[in-house]
Write a protein that holds these residues in place. Structure first.
Motif, PDB file in Angstrom:
ATOM      1  N   MET A   1      29.697   5.302   7.025  1.00  0.00           N
ATOM      2  CA  MET A   1      31.104   5.477   7.380  1.00  0.00           C
ATOM      3  C   MET A   1      31.862   4.196   7.075  1.00  0.00           C
ATOM      4  O   MET A   1      31.361   3.091   7.289  1.00  0.00           O
ATOM      5  N   GLN A   2      33.069   4.340   6.559  1.00  0.00           N
ATOM      6  CA  GLN A   2      33.929   3.208   6.279  1.00  0.00           C
ATOM      7  C   GLN A   2      35.240   3.356   7.052  1.00  0.00           C
ATOM      8  O   GLN A   2      35.717   4.474   7.270  1.00  0.00           O
ATOM      9  N   ALA A   3      35.820   2.228   7.436  1.00  0.00           N
ATOM     10  CA  ALA A   3      37.150   2.192   8.040  1.00  0.00           C
ATOM     11  C   ALA A   3      38.014   1.304   7.165  1.00  0.00           C
ATOM     12  O   ALA A   3      37.772   0.102   7.052  1.00  0.00           O
ATOM     13  N   LEU A   4      39.012   1.900   6.512  1.00  0.00           N
ATOM     14  CA  LEU A   4      39.788   1.226   5.478  1.00  0.00           C
ATOM     15  C   LEU A   4      41.241   1.065   5.933  1.00  0.00           C
ATOM     16  O   LEU A   4      41.998   2.046   5.981  1.00  0.00           O
ATOM     17  N   PRO A   5      41.674  -0.159   6.270  1.00  0.00           N
ATOM     18  CA  PRO A   5      43.088  -0.356   6.603  1.00  0.00           C
ATOM     19  C   PRO A   5      43.968  -0.059   5.389  1.00  0.00           C
ATOM     20  O   PRO A   5      43.644  -0.431   4.262  1.00  0.00           O
ATOM     21  N   VAL A   6      45.061   0.632   5.615  1.00  0.00           N
ATOM     22  CA  VAL A   6      46.003   0.915   4.526  1.00  0.00           C
ATOM     23  C   VAL A   6      46.887  -0.318   4.351  1.00  0.00           C
ATOM     24  O   VAL A   6      47.602  -0.705   5.278  1.00  0.00           O
ATOM     25  N   PRO A   7      46.863  -0.955   3.174  1.00  0.00           N
ATOM     26  CA  PRO A   7      47.529  -2.256   3.025  1.00  0.00           C
ATOM     27  C   PRO A   7      49.030  -2.141   2.758  1.00  0.00           C
ATOM     28  O   PRO A   7      49.532  -1.119   2.295  1.00  0.00           O
ATOM     29  N   ASP A   8      49.714  -3.247   3.053  1.00  0.00           N
ATOM     30  CA  ASP A   8      51.086  -3.484   2.581  1.00  0.00           C
ATOM     31  C   ASP A   8      52.093  -2.443   3.059  1.00  0.00           C
ATOM     32  O   ASP A   8      53.063  -2.141   2.339  1.00  0.00           O
ATOM     33  N   LEU A   9      51.894  -1.912   4.243  1.00  0.00           N
ATOM     34  CA  LEU A   9      52.904  -1.004   4.784  1.00  0.00           C
ATOM     35  C   LEU A   9      54.119  -1.810   5.248  1.00  0.00           C
ATOM     36  O   LEU A   9      53.971  -2.878   5.844  1.00  0.00           O
ATOM     37  N   PRO A  10      55.332  -1.321   5.004  1.00  0.00           N
ATOM     38  CA  PRO A  10      56.522  -2.043   5.443  1.00  0.00           C
ATOM     39  C   PRO A  10      56.757  -1.856   6.939  1.00  0.00           C
ATOM     40  O   PRO A  10      56.089  -1.050   7.587  1.00  0.00           O
ATOM     41  N   GLU A  11      57.714  -2.572   7.485  1.00  0.00           N
ATOM     42  CA  GLU A  11      58.177  -2.306   8.848  1.00  0.00           C
ATOM     43  C   GLU A  11      58.764  -0.898   8.880  1.00  0.00           C
ATOM     44  O   GLU A  11      59.665  -0.563   8.121  1.00  0.00           O
ATOM     45  N   ILE A  12      58.188  -0.044   9.725  1.00  0.00           N
ATOM     46  CA  ILE A  12      58.602   1.354   9.761  1.00  0.00           C
ATOM     47  C   ILE A  12      59.911   1.494  10.532  1.00  0.00           C
ATOM     48  O   ILE A  12      60.077   0.911  11.604  1.00  0.00           O
ATOM     49  N   ARG A  13      60.824   2.290   9.979  1.00  0.00           N
ATOM     50  CA  ARG A  13      62.120   2.529  10.599  1.00  0.00           C
ATOM     51  C   ARG A  13      62.348   4.037  10.744  1.00  0.00           C
ATOM     52  O   ARG A  13      61.653   4.841  10.119  1.00  0.00           O
ATOM     53  N   GLU A  14      63.328   4.383  11.550  1.00  0.00           N
ATOM     54  CA  GLU A  14      63.613   5.790  11.792  1.00  0.00           C
ATOM     55  C   GLU A  14      63.874   6.522  10.473  1.00  0.00           C
ATOM     56  O   GLU A  14      64.639   6.050   9.627  1.00  0.00           O
ATOM     57  N   GLY A  15      63.219   7.671  10.326  1.00  0.00           N
ATOM     58  CA  GLY A  15      63.381   8.489   9.132  1.00  0.00           C
ATOM     59  C   GLY A  15      62.373   8.216   8.048  1.00  0.00           C
ATOM     60  O   GLY A  15      62.288   8.987   7.075  1.00  0.00           O
ATOM     61  N   ASP A  16      61.578   7.147   8.161  1.00  0.00           N
ATOM     62  CA  ASP A  16      60.571   6.856   7.141  1.00  0.00           C
ATOM     63  C   ASP A  16      59.512   7.955   7.108  1.00  0.00           C
ATOM     64  O   ASP A  16      59.148   8.528   8.138  1.00  0.00           O
ATOM     65  N   ASP A  17      59.010   8.233   5.916  1.00  0.00           N
ATOM     66  CA  ASP A  17      57.989   9.256   5.683  1.00  0.00           C
ATOM     67  C   ASP A  17      56.623   8.583   5.683  1.00  0.00           C
ATOM     68  O   ASP A  17      56.213   7.998   4.683  1.00  0.00           O
ATOM     69  N   ILE A  18      55.920   8.653   6.813  1.00  0.00           N
ATOM     70  CA  ILE A  18      54.631   7.961   6.930  1.00  0.00           C
ATOM     71  C   ILE A  18      53.635   8.521   5.934  1.00  0.00           C
ATOM     72  O   ILE A  18      52.884   7.763   5.294  1.00  0.00           O
ATOM     73  N   ALA A  19      53.599   9.836   5.780  1.00  0.00           N
ATOM     74  CA  ALA A  19      52.641  10.438   4.839  1.00  0.00           C
ATOM     75  C   ALA A  19      52.868   9.911   3.432  1.00  0.00           C
ATOM     76  O   ALA A  19      51.905   9.559   2.720  1.00  0.00           O
ATOM     77  N   ALA A  20      54.103   9.833   2.979  1.00  0.00           N
ATOM     78  CA  ALA A  20      54.395   9.344   1.626  1.00  0.00           C
ATOM     79  C   ALA A  20      54.002   7.880   1.484  1.00  0.00           C
ATOM     80  O   ALA A  20      53.469   7.473   0.434  1.00  0.00           O
TER      81      ALA A  20
END
Length: 252
Positions: A1-20
């Motif tokens: 099993m691996q646990a992989l952090p998703v890199p380089d995510l921006p500061e999330i703001r209202e309306g952002d599409d997390i899935a995209a």
């Protein structure tokens, strides 16, 4: 099993599409499990707030005063009001607020966060974490299960660990009842909360504080040939600790 952090995510703001944002940064596989911190789910769905949004009523002022008397620290009755509005029930009112949220999660201060909330005082938990998990799952390029996670303290132990507060695409628990141990004895009570164990795994690599990574992909973990259950939060009838708390009061 691996646990992989998703890199380089921006500061999330209202309306952002997390899935995209996740799809842009990692090639998901259908067998992956996507663990998303509740903080970014709350930010994307506008669950930020300010203390002035919660003018305190008489009960909130009474709760804040009781906390002050117990701890010696000044308490803002507006924060007590926010906790009351975000809670189905207060299980403990002193020396801290232990609450049951509207979706069944038991946590301190209704899970309200006061850190990493740019431009606001408070970050509230998602209103329906499982529904938010289903929405993120529907937006991914592949049909992967999604967990909405939070960090919580534990009774009887120091420190915090990751738990799941909402999920979609997989059972919450792996049911071993009816299976057998190595000596052939039938298991009668063992139900394994796999969504919590996966959340704790994700939290190990997500980190905390300023360097935290809010999305982790769990890869190459197999549920196995077991029964599954979506029961995660105990009903009051079978929760003897919650029943005992209803009869308990703090005395300094």
């Amino acid at each position: 099993m691996q646990a992989l952090p998703v890199p380089d995510l921006p500061e999330i703001r209202e309306g952002d599409d997390i899935a995209a944002l996740v799809d842009e940064r990692i090639d998901l596989r259908p067998s992956d499990i996507v663990a998303v911190a509740s903080t970014v789910v709350s930010k994307a769905t506008g669950r930020t707030a300010d203390l002035d949004d919660f003018p305190a009523d008489d009960r909130a002022r009474s709760v804040a005063q009781r906390l002050e008397d117990a701890t010696g620290d000044e308490k803002d009755p507006r924060f007590a009001q926010a906790v009351l509005e975000e809670s189905e029930e207060l299980l403990i009112e002193s020396p801290f607020l232990l609450t049951r949220t509207h979706f069944g999660h038991i946590t301190v201060n209704a899970g309200i966060d006061r850190s990493n909330v740019p431009g606001h005082d408070l970050l509230l938990l998602p209103e329906d974490p499982s529904e938010r998990a289903a929405e993120i799952r529907a937006g991914l390029d592949v049909d992967a299960p999604v967990l909405v996670t939070d960090t919580c303290g534990r009774p009887f132990r120091h420190g915090q660990r990751g738990v799941t507060i909402g999920w979609a695409g997989m059972p919450a628990s792996r049911d071993w009842r009816g299976e057998h141990d190595r000596d052939g004895r039938e298991l009668g009570v063992t139900v394994q909360s796999v969504v919590d164990e996966l959340a704790a795994t994700a939290n190990l690599v997500a980190g905390e504080g300023a360097g935290g990574t809010p999305v982790v992909v769990i890869r190459d973990w197999d549920f196995g040939e077991h029964g599954g259950s979506d029961e995660l939060f105990r009903d009051l009838d079978g929760d003897f600790v919650q029943q005992a708390l209803r009869q308990w009061s703090y005395e300094d």
